[in-house]
Design an enzyme around this catalytic site. Structure first.
Site, PDB file in Angstrom:
ATOM      1  N   SER A 154       1.082  30.910  87.355  1.00 39.69           N
ATOM      2  CA  SER A 154       0.841  30.697  85.924  1.00 39.69           C
ATOM      3  C   SER A 154       1.039  29.229  85.583  1.00 39.69           C
ATOM      4  CB  SER A 154       1.819  31.554  85.108  1.00 39.69           C
ATOM      5  OG  SER A 154       3.162  31.161  85.376  1.00 39.69           O
ATOM      6  N   HIS A 169      40.982  40.948  91.822  1.00 42.49           N
ATOM      7  CA  HIS A 169      41.641  40.306  90.678  1.00 42.49           C
ATOM      8  C   HIS A 169      42.252  38.993  91.135  1.00 42.49           C
ATOM      9  CE1 HIS A 169      44.095  39.802  87.070  1.00 42.49           C
ATOM     10  NE2 HIS A 169      45.120  39.537  87.885  1.00 42.49           N
ATOM     11  N   ILE A 192      12.886  29.027  78.958  1.00 39.71           N
ATOM     12  CA  ILE A 192      12.595  27.648  79.367  1.00 39.71           C
ATOM     13  C   ILE A 192      13.054  26.648  78.308  1.00 39.71           C
ATOM     14  CG2 ILE A 192      10.732  26.031  79.951  1.00 39.71           C
ATOM     15  CD1 ILE A 192       9.192  28.560  81.026  1.00 39.71           C
ATOM     16  N   GLY A 193      12.736  26.928  77.052  1.00 38.59           N
ATOM     17  CA  GLY A 193      13.107  26.019  75.964  1.00 38.59           C
ATOM     18  C   GLY A 193      14.608  25.867  75.825  1.00 38.59           C
ATOM     19  N   LEU A 194      15.327  26.976  75.963  1.00 37.43           N
ATOM     20  CA  LEU A 194      16.787  26.930  75.804  1.00 37.43           C
ATOM     21  C   LEU A 194      17.455  26.222  76.978  1.00 37.43           C
ATOM     22  CD1 LEU A 194      17.546  30.476  74.332  1.00 37.43           C
ATOM     23  CD2 LEU A 194      17.212  28.327  73.105  1.00 37.43           C
ATOM     24  N   GLY A 199       5.560  25.887  97.645  1.00 34.67           N
ATOM     25  CA  GLY A 199       6.624  26.367  96.755  1.00 34.67           C
ATOM     26  C   GLY A 199       6.192  26.668  95.343  1.00 34.67           C
ATOM     27  N   LYS A 216      -3.051  24.340  96.770  1.00 33.30           N
ATOM     28  CA  LYS A 216      -3.851  23.192  96.314  1.00 33.30           C
ATOM     29  C   LYS A 216      -3.038  21.897  96.234  1.00 33.30           C
ATOM     30  CE  LYS A 216      -3.658  23.493  91.270  1.00 33.30           C
ATOM     31  NZ  LYS A 216      -4.463  23.408  90.060  1.00 33.30           N
ATOM     32  N   HIS A 257      11.551  36.248  91.367  1.00 30.40           N
ATOM     33  CA  HIS A 257      12.033  37.335  92.228  1.00 30.40           C
ATOM     34  C   HIS A 257      11.170  38.586  92.100  1.00 30.40           C
ATOM     35  CE1 HIS A 257      14.438  37.048  88.536  1.00 30.40           C
ATOM     36  NE2 HIS A 257      14.519  38.360  88.516  1.00 30.40           N
ATOM     37  N   MET A 308       7.155  37.449  84.209  1.00 32.16           N
ATOM     38  CA  MET A 308       6.834  36.274  85.016  1.00 32.16           C
ATOM     39  C   MET A 308       8.127  35.722  85.612  1.00 32.16           C
ATOM     40  SD  MET A 308       3.809  34.311  82.978  1.00 32.16           S
ATOM     41  CE  MET A 308       2.144  34.988  82.935  1.00 32.16           C
TER      42      MET A 308
END
Length: 466
Positions: A145, A444, A184-186, A39, A34, A321, A318
């Protein structure tokens, strides 16, 4: 009327990957989006732009706080040009979405711009600049979503905002109040904290990133407090009100007292909800759940046999991947193959710094199930590579079956964990034991050595460097 073997509604990571795999398997494929760019949320207003801002703000923080200890001295003030930073973010988005356009052309996938609505189970009406109807033998719903809110919050998208608006602010907030201590918030909270904003995180649960292992929550909370975030856990938000350019948030703490917070921006990040607006699913006879998700069986097939659904619009995590895996799964199912997805082995990542990543069962889940397990943990601080780079926070924690030594869960917080978790996914996909991982050579000095050391600790409490 154009006819297709498969039509995909939605061009996010699930939708466009499904389209590519269908085309690879010889199906005549159409994708319907739409918006004017492909993406979906991830590439346009989610994963990609947020990582661009996290990268830019991380560079700024390194320059202002850590360059000097490395012997790098920059004369004068180091300033943030937010407009330029946001412009770079948009350039990254444009380049990435343009890449999807290229992939659609390369794979001969027809792209339709407009809202795709079912006319019936085999016909889709596309309302764009013009109205077009196509016929599809099979359809994959990949509509994704959108941000959730709380019933009493009015999002004005200026001061009371979602992640979409937080990605394109015109100024650095003086005090950003973040409702929700999830991914998301963090992530966005850390962007603006690095740039100089005061940030208050208000979380209903008694810990941040509540879906992850408790040890990760505790460590990330410690890191955020060290960075002078105001972490308000066990607080139930009661009201959010805008007065001029100020936002007033009232919340009830665990003692039952009402606490007031004042800021100039409030980011509401309380999760996301499935998006099916305009889909007209009922015209095709497709059932939705009470939560608004498209109902599917173990083959991601709806109750209408030729219609499938994937990604955020169906049950499960949600994650972009996860949607991609489901897109490939449905494409291969339509081609008569027998693909599989082990949902227990879909990793979860938080792209803060330190990064947080996990796969498999948490310790809380194993306890609740009454499983007999053992734990191996190793701190990044003990690694030479971590000391060389100055990224000392965090650890790798491996949970293994006490009897068989099979790895049941891997949880990590530290530098580059978003990439390191892939080793754990591979190991668990092949049902490796902790000892299997511990006996594989790890270069290493690397951060990956922490995975080997945690595996040694889980095998027989025999980590070498601690």
């Amino acid at each position: 009327m154009s006819q297709y073997d498969v039509a995909i509604i939605g061009s996010g990571p699930g939708g466009y990957v499904a389209a590519i795999r269908c085309a690879q398997l010889g199906m005549k494929t159409a994708i319907i989006e739409k918006y004017s760019t492909l993406g979906g949320t991830c590439l346009n207003v989610g994963c990609i732009p947020s990582k661009a801002l996290l990268a830019s703000s991380h560079h700024y923080e390194e320059a202002t706080k850590h360059f000097e200890e490395h012997g790098i001295e920059i004369p004068g003030d180091i300033k943030v040009n937010l407009e330029k930073m946001i412009g770079r973010k948009q350039a990254v988005v444009d380049q990435t979405t343009g890449g999807i356009d290229f992939l659609m052309k390369k794979n001969n996938i027809d792209v339709f711009t407009g809202v795709g609505s079912f006319k019936d189970a085999t016909h889709i009406v596309i309302e764009g600049e013009e109205t077009t109807t196509i016929e599809a033998k099979n359809t994959i719903i990949a509509t994704g979503s959108k941000p959730s809110t709380l019933p009493f919050i009015t999002l004005d998208k200026e001061r009371i905002i979602t992640s979409t608006e937080a990605l394109k602010l015109k100024e650095i907030p003086k005090h950003m109040i973040v409702i929700g201590g999830g991914v998301i918030g963090l992530e966005l909270g850390q962007v603006y904290r690095r740039l100089g904003a005061e940030v208050t995180v208000i979380e209903y649960m008694d810990r941040i990133i509540p879906g992850m292992d408790g040890a990760l929550s505790k460590e990330l909370n410690k890191v955020f407090k060290k960075a002078k975030f105001n972490m308000m856990l066990s607080h139930k938000v009661q009201s959010v009100e805008r007065v001029g350019d100020e936002v007033i948030v009232k919340a009830e703490n665990k003692k039952g007292e009402v606490v007031e917070f004042k800021g100039d921006y409030c980011l509401v990040s309380v999760g996301r909800k499935p998006y099916t607006d305009g889909l007209n699913a009922e015209a095709a006879g497709v059932k939705l759940t009470d939560r608004g998700q498209v109902e599917v069986n173990e083959h991601l097939q709806t109750n209408v046999s030729n219609i499938y659904a994937i990604g955020d619009v169906v049950k499960g995590a949600m994650l972009a991947h996860k949607a991609e895996e489901e897109g490939v799964f449905v494409a291969e199912t339509l081609a008569g193959q027998k693909p599989h997805i082990d949902y227990n082995l879909i990793p979860g990542v938080v792209y803060t710094w330190p990064e947080v990543a996990a796969v498999g069962k948490t310790e809380e889940e194993l306890k609740e199930a009454g499983a007999d397990y053992k734990v191996g943990q190793f701190p990044f601080r003990a690694l030479g590579r971590a000391r060389a780079g100055g990224d000392l926070d965090g650890f790798v924690k491996i949970l293994a079956d006490k009897k068989t030594d099979e790895v049941l869960g891997v949880h990590m917080i530290g530098a580059r964990c978003a990439d390191l978790i892939a080793e754990a996914v591979v190991a668990m996909e092949f049902r490796a034991s902790a000892e299997d991982i511990s006996r594989m050579s790890h270069a290493h000095p690397t951060f990956a050595e922490a995975v080997k050391e945690a595996a040694l600790a889980a095998t027989d409490d025999r980590a070498l460097h601690v």
